[in-house]
Design a protein around this motif. Structure first.
Motif, PDB file in Angstrom:
ATOM      1  N   LEU A   1      23.192 -45.609 -14.044  1.00 33.50           N
ATOM      2  CA  LEU A   1      22.255 -45.835 -12.946  1.00 33.50           C
ATOM      3  C   LEU A   1      22.860 -45.427 -11.609  1.00 33.50           C
ATOM      4  N   LEU A   2      22.020 -44.829 -10.763  1.00 38.66           N
ATOM      5  CA  LEU A   2      22.452 -44.496  -9.415  1.00 38.66           C
ATOM      6  C   LEU A   2      22.623 -45.787  -8.616  1.00 38.66           C
ATOM      7  N   ASP A   3      23.408 -45.706  -7.570  1.00 38.82           N
ATOM      8  CA  ASP A   3      23.640 -46.867  -6.711  1.00 38.82           C
ATOM      9  C   ASP A   3      22.459 -47.001  -5.744  1.00 38.82           C
ATOM     10  N   PRO A   4      21.669 -48.071  -5.857  1.00 31.34           N
ATOM     11  CA  PRO A   4      20.508 -48.218  -4.956  1.00 31.34           C
ATOM     12  C   PRO A   4      20.900 -48.466  -3.509  1.00 31.34           C
ATOM     13  N   LYS A   5      22.197 -48.752  -3.254  1.00 35.93           N
ATOM     14  CA  LYS A   5      22.658 -48.934  -1.866  1.00 35.93           C
ATOM     15  C   LYS A   5      22.790 -47.596  -1.146  1.00 35.93           C
ATOM     16  N   ASN A   6      22.913 -46.518  -1.890  1.00 38.32           N
ATOM     17  CA  ASN A   6      22.908 -45.190  -1.278  1.00 38.32           C
ATOM     18  C   ASN A   6      21.594 -45.046  -0.511  1.00 38.32           C
ATOM     19  N   ASP A   7      21.657 -44.750   0.779  1.00 40.90           N
ATOM     20  CA  ASP A   7      20.449 -44.817   1.600  1.00 40.90           C
ATOM     21  C   ASP A   7      19.381 -43.804   1.192  1.00 40.90           C
ATOM     22  N   TYR A   8      19.789 -42.701   0.563  1.00 45.50           N
ATOM     23  CA  TYR A   8      18.813 -41.739   0.054  1.00 45.50           C
ATOM     24  C   TYR A   8      18.018 -42.375  -1.090  1.00 45.50           C
ATOM     25  N   VAL A   9      18.711 -43.014  -2.032  1.00 47.41           N
ATOM     26  CA  VAL A   9      18.047 -43.692  -3.142  1.00 47.41           C
ATOM     27  C   VAL A   9      17.238 -44.878  -2.617  1.00 47.41           C
ATOM     28  N   PHE A  10      17.821 -45.615  -1.661  1.00 47.47           N
ATOM     29  CA  PHE A  10      17.147 -46.775  -1.081  1.00 47.47           C
ATOM     30  C   PHE A  10      15.797 -46.376  -0.493  1.00 47.47           C
ATOM     31  N   LYS A  11      15.769 -45.250   0.220  1.00 44.84           N
ATOM     32  CA  LYS A  11      14.506 -44.843   0.831  1.00 44.84           C
ATOM     33  C   LYS A  11      13.524 -44.316  -0.213  1.00 44.84           C
ATOM     34  N   ARG A  12      14.032 -43.707  -1.267  1.00 44.75           N
ATOM     35  CA  ARG A  12      13.143 -43.261  -2.337  1.00 44.75           C
ATOM     36  C   ARG A  12      12.446 -44.464  -2.990  1.00 44.75           C
ATOM     37  N   ILE A  13      13.179 -45.565  -3.101  1.00 46.48           N
ATOM     38  CA  ILE A  13      12.615 -46.754  -3.756  1.00 46.48           C
ATOM     39  C   ILE A  13      11.713 -47.542  -2.812  1.00 46.48           C
ATOM     40  N   PHE A  14      12.161 -47.741  -1.573  1.00 49.92           N
ATOM     41  CA  PHE A  14      11.467 -48.657  -0.660  1.00 49.92           C
ATOM     42  C   PHE A  14      10.626 -47.941   0.406  1.00 49.92           C
ATOM     43  N   GLY A  15      10.889 -46.667   0.640  1.00 44.90           N
ATOM     44  CA  GLY A  15      10.289 -46.022   1.801  1.00 44.90           C
ATOM     45  C   GLY A  15       9.267 -44.940   1.511  1.00 44.90           C
ATOM     46  N   SER A  16       8.698 -44.927   0.320  1.00 45.21           N
ATOM     47  CA  SER A  16       7.663 -43.931   0.017  1.00 45.21           C
ATOM     48  C   SER A  16       6.303 -44.616  -0.042  1.00 45.21           C
ATOM     49  N   GLU A  17       5.258 -43.852   0.190  1.00 49.28           N
ATOM     50  CA  GLU A  17       3.905 -44.411   0.170  1.00 49.28           C
ATOM     51  C   GLU A  17       3.562 -45.018  -1.185  1.00 49.28           C
ATOM     52  N   ASP A  18       4.045 -44.386  -2.256  1.00 50.21           N
ATOM     53  CA  ASP A  18       3.751 -44.889  -3.596  1.00 50.21           C
ATOM     54  C   ASP A  18       4.399 -46.251  -3.863  1.00 50.21           C
ATOM     55  N   ASN A  19       5.480 -46.539  -3.136  1.00 40.81           N
ATOM     56  CA  ASN A  19       6.215 -47.790  -3.367  1.00 40.81           C
ATOM     57  C   ASN A  19       6.109 -48.756  -2.196  1.00 40.81           C
ATOM     58  N   LYS A  20       5.042 -48.625  -1.421  1.00 44.55           N
ATOM     59  CA  LYS A  20       4.882 -49.485  -0.249  1.00 44.55           C
ATOM     60  C   LYS A  20       4.818 -50.967  -0.647  1.00 44.55           C
ATOM     61  N   ASP A  21       4.294 -51.237  -1.853  1.00 46.88           N
ATOM     62  CA  ASP A  21       4.237 -52.610  -2.338  1.00 46.88           C
ATOM     63  C   ASP A  21       5.634 -53.168  -2.607  1.00 46.88           C
ATOM     64  N   VAL A  22       6.583 -52.286  -2.948  1.00 46.56           N
ATOM     65  CA  VAL A  22       7.970 -52.701  -3.168  1.00 46.56           C
ATOM     66  C   VAL A  22       8.591 -53.160  -1.845  1.00 46.56           C
ATOM     67  N   LEU A  23       8.380 -52.362  -0.810  1.00 42.59           N
ATOM     68  CA  LEU A  23       8.906 -52.727   0.514  1.00 42.59           C
ATOM     69  C   LEU A  23       8.272 -54.020   1.004  1.00 42.59           C
ATOM     70  N   LEU A  24       6.964 -54.159   0.828  1.00 42.08           N
ATOM     71  CA  LEU A  24       6.268 -55.360   1.287  1.00 42.08           C
ATOM     72  C   LEU A  24       6.820 -56.603   0.589  1.00 42.08           C
ATOM     73  N   ALA A  25       7.074 -56.505  -0.714  1.00 44.31           N
ATOM     74  CA  ALA A  25       7.607 -57.642  -1.457  1.00 44.31           C
ATOM     75  C   ALA A  25       9.004 -57.998  -0.979  1.00 44.31           C
ATOM     76  N   PHE A  26       9.840 -56.981  -0.741  1.00 40.34           N
ATOM     77  CA  PHE A  26      11.195 -57.243  -0.240  1.00 40.34           C
ATOM     78  C   PHE A  26      11.149 -57.893   1.138  1.00 40.34           C
ATOM     79  N   LEU A  27      10.306 -57.383   2.016  1.00 41.32           N
ATOM     80  CA  LEU A  27      10.197 -57.945   3.362  1.00 41.32           C
ATOM     81  C   LEU A  27       9.707 -59.390   3.305  1.00 41.32           C
ATOM     82  N   ASN A  28       8.762 -59.671   2.442  1.00 41.75           N
ATOM     83  CA  ASN A  28       8.243 -61.040   2.350  1.00 41.75           C
ATOM     84  C   ASN A  28       9.295 -62.014   1.831  1.00 41.75           C
ATOM     85  N   GLN A  29      10.153 -61.569   0.912  1.00 41.16           N
ATOM     86  CA  GLN A  29      11.253 -62.431   0.475  1.00 41.16           C
ATOM     87  C   GLN A  29      12.251 -62.632   1.607  1.00 41.16           C
TER      88      GLN A  29
END
Length: 300
Positions: A4-32
């Motif tokens: 597995l890639l390191d999700p702390k790498n900011d490129y991977v981090f933005k792919r996971i949390f910062g794309s329109e398709d994953n906006k629900d992921v960012l919202l859930a993280f922010l709410n926690q």
């Protein structure tokens, strides 16, 4: 499953949390995050700089930050710091101030400025306490009354998560454990817990990216960029410390020589005084002044 890639790498981090398709992921993280801080939860966010294929891991760190806005207009900046670049406190305030002041257009009033929240997720310990999540506001020292709620800064220090304070029932802890990195052996164990759908989605996205050759190449390029940048910063810091130490040593030697010479002169003057020699002769021989000679006589 590939490594597995390191999700702390900011490129991977933005792919996971910062794309329109994953906006629900960012919202859930922010709410926690806000739940952990005892604040009200968000219902909707707008990504102001979503990830696109044009993003490159060789761009400056700020490009890979995540900027979002809530339905109430509150601005949120999320940044991942993999390596310690030092002066993070000042850097955070600098970029917070730019975000805050950048809202105001010519002719607008100050009361139109909205709250700005900065969330720093860092892969090193920075603050002198054991808390993994620290939140800062502007408050009066004695009465603790807030000056304004417009400034809010979070520091999440991943290394402070250890076996003594990990609570899997804490939603934010689960997200930070995900970001800390999951090995193949712990992947299934992690999935056995009752995880919120957005976190499961984040794990699926990470698994997909880890199997994608292009994403892995971009990841490696970004890792190299970050390591080189951190190495240059650390090298410059060490060189500065070394130079400062050398300069301090030189100055210390000079001061030591001066003090040694002064002490030697005092001892010579004491001996000459004991022999009953004339003060004028002693002053010429040692270079001491009349007042210095009198001080020696008084303190012998």
């Amino acid at each position: 499953m590939n490594e597995l890639l390191d999700p702390k790498n900011d490129y991977v981090f933005k792919r996971i949390f910062g794309s329109e398709d994953n906006k629900d992921v960012l919202l859930a993280f922010l709410n926690q995050t806000f739940k952990n801080a005892g604040e009200s939860l968000l219902t909707e966010i707008v990504l102001l700089n979503p990830y696109t294929d044009k993003n490159t891991p060789r761009e400056k760190q700020s490009i890979l930050d995540i900027h979002a806005k809530t339905d109430k207009g509150k601005l949120i900046n999320v940044e991942m710091q993999l390596f310690n670049q030092y002066d993070l406190e000042k850097r955070t305030l600098f970029y917070w101030s730019k975000q805050f002041s950048g809202q105001l257009l010519e002719g607008q009033r100050y009361n139109e400025l909205k709250k700005c929240v900065t969330i720093n997720i860092i892969n090193f310990s920075m603050l002198p306490n054991d808390q993994y999540h620290n939140i800062f506001h502007l408050k009066e020292d004695h009465t603790n009354i807030p000056l304004t709620d417009d400034l809010e800064i979070h520091f999440m220090e991943i290394p402070k998560l250890n076996d003594n304070n990990i609570k899997m029932d804490d939603g934010l802890v689960r997200w930070l454990l995900f970001l800390r990195g999951i090995t193949k052996s712990s992947w299934e164990a992690f999935m056995m817990h009752e995880l919120e759908p957005a976190l499961k989605k984040a794990m699926s996205v990470l698994e997909f990216l880890s199997q994608d050759e292009q994403a892995r190449q971009e990841y490696e390029a970004r890792q190299k960029f970050l390591r080189d940048e951190a190495s240059m910063i650390e090298g410059a810091r060490e060189e500065g410390l070394k130079k400062g130490l050398e300069e301090g040593l030189k100055e210390g030697i000079k001061e030591g020589i001066k003090e040694g010479e002064a002490e030697s002169k005092r001892k010579i003057a004491q001996n000459m005084l004991a022999l009953g020699l004339d003060e004028e002769i002693i002053m010429k021989a040692t270079g001491l002044s009349s007042s210095e000679l009198k001080n020696i006589q008084q303190n012998k």
